[in-house]
Design a protein around this motif. Structure first.
Motif, PDB file in Angstrom:
ATOM      1  N   ASP A 215       0.835  -1.203   0.000  1.00 23.09           N
ATOM      2  CA  ASP A 215       0.000   0.000   0.000  1.00 23.09           C
ATOM      3  C   ASP A 215       0.873   1.257   0.000  1.00 23.09           C
ATOM      4  OD1 ASP A 215      -2.269  -1.670   0.283  1.00 23.09           O
ATOM      5  OD2 ASP A 215      -1.918  -1.750   2.457  1.00 23.09           O
ATOM      6  N   LYS A 216       0.318   2.325  -0.506  1.00 25.08           N
ATOM      7  CA  LYS A 216       1.027   3.608  -0.497  1.00 25.08           C
ATOM      8  C   LYS A 216       0.724   4.344   0.809  1.00 25.08           C
ATOM      9  CE  LYS A 216       0.996   4.151  -5.530  1.00 25.08           C
ATOM     10  NZ  LYS A 216       0.624   5.033  -6.660  1.00 25.08           N
ATOM     11  N   LYS A 217       1.064   3.690   1.918  1.00 26.06           N
ATOM     12  CA  LYS A 217       0.847   4.274   3.231  1.00 26.06           C
ATOM     13  C   LYS A 217       1.753   3.597   4.249  1.00 26.06           C
ATOM     14  CE  LYS A 217      -2.893   1.085   4.499  1.00 26.06           C
ATOM     15  NZ  LYS A 217      -4.309   0.963   4.895  1.00 26.06           N
ATOM     16  N   PHE A 218       1.848   4.223   5.416  1.00 23.82           N
ATOM     17  CA  PHE A 218       2.603   3.680   6.538  1.00 23.82           C
ATOM     18  C   PHE A 218       1.649   3.290   7.664  1.00 23.82           C
ATOM     19  CE2 PHE A 218       5.578   7.117   5.003  1.00 23.82           C
ATOM     20  CZ  PHE A 218       6.563   6.280   4.509  1.00 23.82           C
ATOM     21  N   SER A 219       2.095   2.376   8.505  1.00 26.06           N
ATOM     22  CA  SER A 219       1.527   2.222   9.835  1.00 26.06           C
ATOM     23  C   SER A 219       2.383   3.073  10.769  1.00 26.06           C
ATOM     24  CB  SER A 219       1.557   0.761  10.292  1.00 26.06           C
ATOM     25  OG  SER A 219       0.727  -0.039   9.477  1.00 26.06           O
ATOM     26  N   VAL A 220       1.740   3.892  11.577  1.00 23.40           N
ATOM     27  CA  VAL A 220       2.469   4.808  12.462  1.00 23.40           C
ATOM     28  C   VAL A 220       2.107   4.468  13.906  1.00 23.40           C
ATOM     29  CG1 VAL A 220       2.973   7.204  13.030  1.00 23.40           C
ATOM     30  CG2 VAL A 220       2.336   6.583  10.686  1.00 23.40           C
ATOM     31  N   ILE A 221       3.101   4.083  14.684  1.00 23.43           N
ATOM     32  CA  ILE A 221       2.875   3.704  16.080  1.00 23.43           C
ATOM     33  C   ILE A 221       3.432   4.800  16.968  1.00 23.43           C
ATOM     34  CG2 ILE A 221       3.359   1.990  17.873  1.00 23.43           C
ATOM     35  CD1 ILE A 221       3.592   1.064  14.184  1.00 23.43           C
ATOM     36  N   LEU A 222       2.554   5.417  17.729  1.00 22.82           N
ATOM     37  CA  LEU A 222       2.927   6.512  18.615  1.00 22.82           C
ATOM     38  C   LEU A 222       3.058   6.002  20.045  1.00 22.82           C
ATOM     39  CD1 LEU A 222       0.473   9.323  17.413  1.00 22.82           C
ATOM     40  CD2 LEU A 222       2.920   9.175  16.930  1.00 22.82           C
ATOM     41  N   PHE A 223       4.232   6.219  20.654  1.00 26.33           N
ATOM     42  CA  PHE A 223       4.420   5.954  22.073  1.00 26.33           C
ATOM     43  C   PHE A 223       4.181   7.271  22.800  1.00 26.33           C
ATOM     44  CE2 PHE A 223       7.482   2.068  22.010  1.00 26.33           C
ATOM     45  CZ  PHE A 223       6.759   1.506  20.962  1.00 26.33           C
ATOM     46  N   LEU A 238       5.720  -4.964  23.666  1.00 29.82           N
ATOM     47  CA  LEU A 238       6.131  -5.133  22.277  1.00 29.82           C
ATOM     48  C   LEU A 238       6.717  -6.520  22.054  1.00 29.82           C
ATOM     49  CD1 LEU A 238       6.606  -3.988  19.453  1.00 29.82           C
ATOM     50  CD2 LEU A 238       8.693  -2.929  20.305  1.00 29.82           C
ATOM     51  N   PHE A 239       7.583  -6.954  22.966  1.00 28.69           N
ATOM     52  CA  PHE A 239       8.223  -8.256  22.806  1.00 28.69           C
ATOM     53  C   PHE A 239       7.337  -9.415  23.248  1.00 28.69           C
ATOM     54  CE2 PHE A 239      11.900  -5.364  22.973  1.00 28.69           C
ATOM     55  CZ  PHE A 239      12.466  -5.694  21.748  1.00 28.69           C
ATOM     56  N   LEU A 240       6.192  -9.103  23.865  1.00 29.47           N
ATOM     57  CA  LEU A 240       5.213 -10.136  24.218  1.00 29.47           C
ATOM     58  C   LEU A 240       4.068 -10.194  23.212  1.00 29.47           C
ATOM     59  CD1 LEU A 240       4.937  -9.676  28.108  1.00 29.47           C
ATOM     60  CD2 LEU A 240       6.112 -11.501  26.857  1.00 29.47           C
ATOM     61  N   GLY A 241       4.153  -9.340  22.175  1.00 25.64           N
ATOM     62  CA  GLY A 241       3.114  -9.340  21.155  1.00 25.64           C
ATOM     63  C   GLY A 241       1.828  -8.685  21.584  1.00 25.64           C
ATOM     64  N   ARG A 242       1.901  -7.768  22.563  1.00 27.53           N
ATOM     65  CA  ARG A 242       0.683  -7.131  23.084  1.00 27.53           C
ATOM     66  C   ARG A 242       0.692  -5.623  22.902  1.00 27.53           C
ATOM     67  NH1 ARG A 242       0.947 -10.255  28.949  1.00 27.53           N
ATOM     68  NH2 ARG A 242       0.719 -12.395  28.136  1.00 27.53           N
ATOM     69  N   ILE A 243       1.524  -5.134  21.978  1.00 29.49           N
ATOM     70  CA  ILE A 243       1.680  -3.693  21.826  1.00 29.49           C
ATOM     71  C   ILE A 243       0.369  -3.015  21.453  1.00 29.49           C
ATOM     72  CG2 ILE A 243       2.368  -3.853  19.400  1.00 29.49           C
ATOM     73  CD1 ILE A 243       3.794  -1.422  22.047  1.00 29.49           C
ATOM     74  N   GLY A 244      -0.494  -3.705  20.706  1.00 33.37           N
ATOM     75  CA  GLY A 244      -1.757  -3.116  20.275  1.00 33.37           C
ATOM     76  C   GLY A 244      -2.729  -2.869  21.408  1.00 33.37           C
ATOM     77  N   ARG A 245      -2.515  -3.551  22.533  1.00 34.28           N
ATOM     78  CA  ARG A 245      -3.416  -3.396  23.685  1.00 34.28           C
ATOM     79  C   ARG A 245      -2.790  -2.571  24.802  1.00 34.28           C
ATOM     80  NH1 ARG A 245      -3.817  -8.959  22.571  1.00 34.28           N
ATOM     81  NH2 ARG A 245      -2.679  -9.522  24.464  1.00 34.28           N
ATOM     82  N   GLN A 246      -1.587  -2.053  24.578  1.00 33.44           N
ATOM     83  CA  GLN A 246      -0.873  -1.325  25.616  1.00 33.44           C
ATOM     84  C   GLN A 246      -1.402   0.099  25.748  1.00 33.44           C
ATOM     85  OE1 GLN A 246       1.261  -2.405  27.814  1.00 33.44           O
ATOM     86  NE2 GLN A 246       1.639  -0.393  28.716  1.00 33.44           N
ATOM     87  N   ARG A 250      -0.680   4.289  20.382  1.00 30.95           N
ATOM     88  CA  ARG A 250      -1.710   4.397  19.344  1.00 30.95           C
ATOM     89  C   ARG A 250      -1.120   4.035  17.991  1.00 30.95           C
ATOM     90  NH1 ARG A 250      -4.916   9.688  18.745  1.00 30.95           N
ATOM     91  NH2 ARG A 250      -3.017  10.764  19.452  1.00 30.95           N
ATOM     92  N   THR A 251      -1.930   3.373  17.157  1.00 29.59           N
ATOM     93  CA  THR A 251      -1.507   3.024  15.805  1.00 29.59           C
ATOM     94  C   THR A 251      -2.426   3.713  14.800  1.00 29.59           C
ATOM     95  OG1 THR A 251      -0.683   0.858  16.520  1.00 29.59           O
ATOM     96  CG2 THR A 251      -1.109   1.148  14.167  1.00 29.59           C
TER      97      THR A 251
END
Length: 296
Positions: A215-223, A238-246, A250-251
């Motif tokens: 796609d002509k876009k990025f995923s942007v993850i904001l800490f 992040l290393f436990l695979g739970r970054i999306g629920r932290q 925000r993504t």
């Protein structure tokens, strides 16, 4: 007859020379003559790939190395008809995991012979050093600080574990700085931003649910975390695979990302140091063909 050139980083990975030799031998057995060109300094892979692509002699230009070598080779051939092959030799090999590139030399040579490819849209990082292409991800802030402080000598000795050592050290020493991130011109505040084309991080760790390579876009993850304890929890998630629920993460998706901060915040792309802010990131105007195993 297809001709192959392998652009090899001689410092990437253990036993890299023997793996390149086996790969070249398997290509020859498949009827594909291959030559090897070794890099001698940063940016040399781009020059070698550009010369090969412009010659029109090669169907495939193979990047033999890690994600940084792949990015350099890609920069020299993006927008051309040549197909990028990948022989993963680095410490993380994120793009290879992302695109399911075979690590086995026999299977990788068979992939090149088959001629299948996918089309992806890389990104460009614009800093005071000029535009630099990246294929997997770039980041600004704590994540980039880890790359800046990871010893190349230690990485050569213990591979990806060197990043774990640097992460622990950085959690204690790095001073979090909140800065403004313009995501498609909309301002946000963060202490770290990861701009990713793929869905993986540091090898096989899940960063997002979906890849944006096609796609002509990025995923942007904001800490948005501001304290050391919150940052530690974010890194662990992040290393436990739970970054999306932290909490505090925000993504979003975007075509452009800007960090105008003059505060010298560290930047990295595809595992290499890329200086400091300010910076702007956008999508390459030209795509890249990458040799992959066909789906299904």
């Amino acid at each position: 007859m297809k001709k192959i050139i392998i652009v090899a980083n001689p410092t990437a990975g253990h036993h890299s020379q023997s793996r390149i030799a086996r790969f070249t031998r398997h290509l020859a057995q498949a009827g594909l003559p291959a030559s090897v060109a070794h890099t001698h300094y940063p940016g040399h892979a781009t020059i070698l790939a550009r010369d090969a692509a412009e010659s029109g002699l090669y169907s495939h230009i193979v990047a033999a190395g890690g994600d940084g070598t792949i990015a350099e080779v890609s920069a020299g051939m993006v927008g051309t008809s040549a197909i990028l092959g990948i022989l993963p030799l680095g410490s993380a090999n994120v793009l290879a995991h992302e695109l399911r590139i075979p690590f086995n030399e026999i299977r990788n040579a068979a992939l090149i012979r088959a001629g299948h490819f996918t089309t992806i849209w890389p990104g460009y990082l614009h800093t005071q050093a000029g535009p630099q292409l990246f294929v997997q991800m770039a980041s600004i802030g704590f994540d980039a600080h880890i790359v800046h402080t990871t010893s190349t000598r230690l990485k050569a000795r213990i591979g990806r574990a060197a990043y774990a050592v640097s992460t622990l050290s950085s959690l204690l020493r790095y001073g979090l700085t909140e800065f403004t991130v313009l995501i498609d011109t909309v301002p946000h505040r963060a202490t770290t931003v990861i701009v990713s084309k793929g869905s993986l991080y540091a090898g096989k760790y899940a960063l997002t649910r979906h890849s944006a390579h096609k796609d002509k876009k990025f995923s942007v993850i904001l800490f948005e975390t501001s304290g050391k304890l919150a940052l530690m929890k974010t890194v662990l998630s992040l290393f436990l695979g739970r970054i999306g629920r932290q909490k505090g993460v925000r993504t979003l998706t975007a075509a452009t990302v800007q960090v105008p901060s003059p505060a010298a915040i560290p930047i990295q792309s595809d595992g290499d140091r890329k200086g400091f802010s300010p910076a702007c990131l956008d999508i390459s105007p030209s795509p890249l063909r990458v040799a992959v195993t066909p789906a299904g």
